[in-house]
Design a protein around this motif. Structure first.
Motif, PDB file in Angstrom:
ATOM      1  N   LEU B 185       0.833  -1.213   0.000  1.00 22.04           N
ATOM      2  CA  LEU B 185       0.000   0.000   0.000  1.00 22.04           C
ATOM      3  C   LEU B 185       0.868   1.264   0.000  1.00 22.04           C
ATOM      4  N   THR B 186       1.833   1.325   0.907  1.00 16.17           N
ATOM      5  CA  THR B 186       2.623   2.561   1.001  1.00 16.17           C
ATOM      6  C   THR B 186       3.604   2.706  -0.160  1.00 16.17           C
ATOM      7  N   LEU B 187       3.990   1.574  -0.764  1.00 15.82           N
ATOM      8  CA  LEU B 187       4.905   1.655  -1.911  1.00 15.82           C
ATOM      9  C   LEU B 187       4.204   2.215  -3.136  1.00 15.82           C
ATOM     10  N   THR B 188       2.901   1.915  -3.266  1.00 10.58           N
ATOM     11  CA  THR B 188       2.221   2.245  -4.524  1.00 10.58           C
ATOM     12  C   THR B 188       1.269   3.434  -4.402  1.00 10.58           C
ATOM     13  N   THR B 189       1.168   4.026  -3.213  1.00  6.10           N
ATOM     14  CA  THR B 189       0.239   5.145  -3.036  1.00  6.10           C
ATOM     15  C   THR B 189       0.990   6.366  -2.516  1.00  6.10           C
ATOM     16  N   LYS B 190       0.781   7.497  -3.166  1.00  9.70           N
ATOM     17  CA  LYS B 190       1.403   8.735  -2.694  1.00  9.70           C
ATOM     18  C   LYS B 190       0.787   9.129  -1.349  1.00  9.70           C
ATOM     19  N   PRO B 191       1.597   9.700  -0.436  1.00 12.08           N
ATOM     20  CA  PRO B 191       1.037  10.106   0.865  1.00 12.08           C
ATOM     21  C   PRO B 191      -0.196  10.998   0.729  1.00 12.08           C
ATOM     22  N   THR B 192      -0.197  11.875  -0.283  1.00 12.90           N
ATOM     23  CA  THR B 192      -1.345  12.773  -0.437  1.00 12.90           C
ATOM     24  C   THR B 192      -2.607  11.992  -0.823  1.00 12.90           C
ATOM     25  N   ASP B 193      -2.434  10.982  -1.719  1.00 14.37           N
ATOM     26  CA  ASP B 193      -3.578  10.156  -2.114  1.00 14.37           C
ATOM     27  C   ASP B 193      -4.057   9.315  -0.947  1.00 14.37           C
ATOM     28  N   LEU B 194      -3.078   8.792  -0.191  1.00  6.96           N
ATOM     29  CA  LEU B 194      -3.390   7.978   0.981  1.00  6.96           C
ATOM     30  C   LEU B 194      -4.212   8.789   1.973  1.00  6.96           C
ATOM     31  N   ASN B 195      -3.786  10.030   2.143  1.00  7.75           N
ATOM     32  CA  ASN B 195      -4.458  10.951   3.055  1.00  7.75           C
ATOM     33  C   ASN B 195      -5.903  11.186   2.615  1.00  7.75           C
ATOM     34  N   LEU B 196      -6.057  11.436   1.306  1.00  6.47           N
ATOM     35  CA  LEU B 196      -7.388  11.677   0.757  1.00  6.47           C
ATOM     36  C   LEU B 196      -8.257  10.426   0.903  1.00  6.47           C
ATOM     37  N   GLY B 197      -7.657   9.265   0.619  1.00  7.64           N
ATOM     38  CA  GLY B 197      -8.375   8.003   0.737  1.00  7.64           C
ATOM     39  C   GLY B 197      -8.829   7.760   2.164  1.00  7.64           C
ATOM     40  N   LEU B 198      -7.918   7.992   3.118  1.00  8.08           N
ATOM     41  CA  LEU B 198      -8.243   7.808   4.537  1.00  8.08           C
ATOM     42  C   LEU B 198      -9.401   8.711   4.935  1.00  8.08           C
ATOM     43  N   GLU B 199      -9.333   9.965   4.434  1.00  7.28           N
ATOM     44  CA  GLU B 199     -10.396  10.918   4.763  1.00  7.28           C
ATOM     45  C   GLU B 199     -11.766  10.371   4.363  1.00  7.28           C
ATOM     46  N   LYS B 200     -11.813   9.830   3.113  1.00  6.71           N
ATOM     47  CA  LYS B 200     -13.098   9.347   2.607  1.00  6.71           C
ATOM     48  C   LYS B 200     -13.524   8.063   3.319  1.00  6.71           C
ATOM     49  N   VAL B 201     -12.559   7.156   3.523  1.00 15.00           N
ATOM     50  CA  VAL B 201     -12.899   5.862   4.114  1.00 15.00           C
ATOM     51  C   VAL B 201     -13.370   6.024   5.555  1.00 15.00           C
ATOM     52  N   LEU B 202     -12.733   6.952   6.275  1.00  9.54           N
ATOM     53  CA  LEU B 202     -13.054   7.111   7.698  1.00  9.54           C
ATOM     54  C   LEU B 202     -14.206   8.088   7.937  1.00  9.54           C
ATOM     55  N   LYS B 203     -14.838   8.536   6.850  1.00  8.64           N
ATOM     56  CA  LYS B 203     -15.904   9.518   6.977  1.00  8.64           C
ATOM     57  C   LYS B 203     -17.005   9.122   7.978  1.00  8.64           C
ATOM     58  N   PRO B 204     -17.368   7.823   8.034  1.00  9.15           N
ATOM     59  CA  PRO B 204     -18.415   7.439   9.001  1.00  9.15           C
ATOM     60  C   PRO B 204     -18.093   7.823  10.446  1.00  9.15           C
TER      61      PRO B 204
END
Lengths: 268, 326
Positions: B185-204
């Motif tokens: 996951l960390t090798l293939t995802t930019k920190p900024t994308d990871l951050n954005l993804g986390l934001e959306k996934v953890l929205k609940p």
């Protein structure tokens, strides 16, 4: 038409040490106003008050017909853009593209429109080749140009430059000045806060602040020629004007001056 | 310096890079649950091979995964040895039962082994394997080779059960699978994308009053300011060095003083910066918690759907086998 009206504005960070005292100022739409003053004259405080980043103790600020209060704060802010002094401390995005988009994201502008404006304004400040670059790979002047693009993209009527060129090298400063002149031609109202006389030359009106009070205001060339006002506010005359004054003092008229200059250049 | 900002991210073009960070995060989470439910050595080995297969198809070098495993190498060896030595089973499941006798001769042989390992370690590529080989070699040597007089009176009775060995291998494989998956996951995802993804996934999490937008904004700003502050730290170090502070030498007490001389100005500068940044953000109409449109689009493709499906199938498969007791 006055786009900004400031009436009897006073402000102090601490009691009994006023930073601004009874400021009265009108700024016309489409005008380029320079606010001159040395360090501690209160000029940056004035810009923060207009922006609503600080709350005035007394007085009133009216922007485009809307008086600045807590209720109208966001409405007023959306009409004004500000470029600060330090290019590093106003770069919010991780890349150039993100930073230009930041203000638009806050204004809830559609993504397609954001993409269009990023393209348009990054080209305008000639930063379109750097859209994916992070800020630490840019020079100070480039970061400042990105900041300008970010403000332009928000499509504000008024743009404040709060010593925006003071941390830049001469080349960076020239390119920013060029940008400001273009903005002015496009019809924006520009407030430039500076202690650099070379920047003030281009403006329509100059307001000189000293210890929180307006020392003088008026047509740019009049103020720039007014030795008494400039001396009183610790500002220096521009070199060509200084030369002219010195020649006057030495009672040398124009023809004599021309001869002397010719001689000097031929001797060389 | 660049290393810190981009983290472990290595640019690439395989399908792993084109995927939505949201699907990667969810799949990682589901796979991790599966890994914790699995109790069977065979099943976890199958999963390990599946992960290796993903690595091969995704074009990720195995070496990068080893780098991710390095920090937990100690933990891995510790749990392995602990399981091996202390898990007891039935008498018929004893694999090794031996007395460890330490004599002067095998101490010398052990030192010889040690020197050989130190020498070879510089030339050989798979250092960890080499280490294991020498470790096992030494243990076997201690068990079987017992000439000379013992140095201690009571020999240590080493008993290894089948259960212990299985448990040790199982736990090690489980840890390796987990770390490998998160490294992918960390090798293939930019920190900024990871951050954005986390934001959306953890929205609940909004239900319990946690605003992921604000958290994501904080992380994004931290990411953006790391290089700037590093730059600043460098400048302060140079400034202090020019005043006679030596950052490379000194006793422990001196080192603390050096760190303080760096930390105090760093704190002051950070506060000043954050103050100005807050002004700049407010001036650009930022209101914490207010709705914002976003320039970054997350694109959900069929690959993402497939990945989520596979992860859910794996999870349900694992649960079923657990219930059936296979």
């Amino acid at each position: 038409m006055n786009i900004i009206e400031i009436k009897d504005l006073s402000f102090s960070y601490r009691k009994n040490t006023p930073v601004l005292k009874n400021i009265n100022l009108n700024i016309k739409k489409g005008e380029w106003v320079s606010i001159l003053g040395h360090n501690g004259s209160g000029k940056s405080t004035l810009s923060k008050l207009i922006m609503g980043l600080l709350k005035a103790n007394e007085g009133e600020i009216i922007v485009d017909g809307i008086p600045l209060t807590e209720e109208t704060l966001y409405e007023v802010r959306s009409k004004i853009g500000i470029v600060f002094q330090n290019p590093d401390n106003q770069f919010v995005g991780v890349t150039v593209e993100d930073d230009i988009a930041f203000g638009m994201e806050n204004l809830e502008i559609d993504r397609e429109e954001m993409v269009r404006r990023i393209d348009l304004y990054s080209k305008k400040v000639s930063m379109n080749e750097y859209l994916k670059k992070p800020p630490h790979q840019l020079s100070g002047g480039q970061k400042q140009r990105v900041a300008i693009a970010g403000i332009l993209a928000m499509d504000t009527d008024i743009i404040i430059f709060d010593e925006a060129t003071s941390m830049l090298d001469p080349k960076g400063r020239d390119s920013i000045m060029e940008q400001i002149r273009e903005l002015k031609e496009d019809g924006a109202t520009i407030i430039s806060i500076t202690h650099d006389m070379k920047e003030a030359v281009y403006s329509d009106t100059i307001v000189v602040l000293k210890e929180g009070e307006i020392l003088a205001s008026g047509d740019a060339m009049d103020i720039l020629n007014n030795k008494e006002v400039l001396n009183a506010s610790n500002l220096e005359l521009l070199l060509p004007l200084k030369l002219l004054h010195k020649l006057d003092e030495a009672n040398i008229n124009n023809e004599e001056m021309r001869d002397i200059l010719w001689q000097l250049s031929l001797n060389k | 310096m660049n290393n810190i900002i981009i983290g472990q991210y290595v640019p690439g073009t395989s399908f792993l890079y084109k995927m939505d960070p949201r699907s990667k995060l969810i799949a990682l989470f589901v796979f991790m649950i599966s890994v914790f439910i699995i109790k069977n050595l065979l099943h976890i080995t199958i999963l390990l091979f599946a992960v290796i297969l993903i690595l091969r198809i995704g074009g990720i070098q195995i070496g990068r995964i080893f780098k991710g495993l390095k920090p937990i190498l100690f933990l891995l060896s510790f749990t392995f040895i602990f399981q091996l030595l202390f898990v007891k089973g039935d008498v018929e499941d004893i694999l090794v039962d031996a007395n460890v006798v330490i004599t002067s001769i095998n101490i010398f042989i052990f030192i010889g082994f040690f020197i050989l390992w130190r020498l070879l370690r510089k030339v050989v590529k798979f250092r960890f394997l080499l280490f294991i080989t020498f470790l096992v070699g030494s243990i076997i040597m201690f068990i079987n080779l017992t000439p000379g007089s013992p140095l201690f009176n009571n020999p240590y009775n080493l008993v290894i059960y089948k259960q212990g060995l299985e448990g040790a291998v199982f736990i090690m494989t489980r840890l390796i699978v987990i770390v490998t998956m998160s490294t992918i996951l960390t090798l293939t995802t930019k920190p900024t994308d990871l951050n954005l993804g986390l934001e959306k996934v953890l929205k609940p999490l909004k239900i319990v009053g946690v605003s992921t937008e604000i958290m994501a904004m904080i992380i994004a700003i931290a990411l953006r300011y790391i290089p700037t502050l590093l730059d600043e730290a460098n400048k302060i170090m140079l400034a202090q060095a020019s005043r006679g502070v030596d950052f490379s030498e000194g006793k422990f007490k001196d080192k603390i003083m050096q760190i303080i001389s760096l930390l105090v100005p760093m704190f002051i500068i950070s506060f000043k910066r954050s103050d100005e940044l807050a002004d700049a953000m407010e001036a650009r109409n930022f209101v914490p918690g207010k709705r914002r449109t976003r320039i970054h689009l997350l694109k959900w493709t069929s690959v993402d759907t497939i990945l989520i499906t596979v992860s859910l199938l794996t999870l349900s498969g694992v649960i079923v086998t657990r219930i059936l007791g296979w």
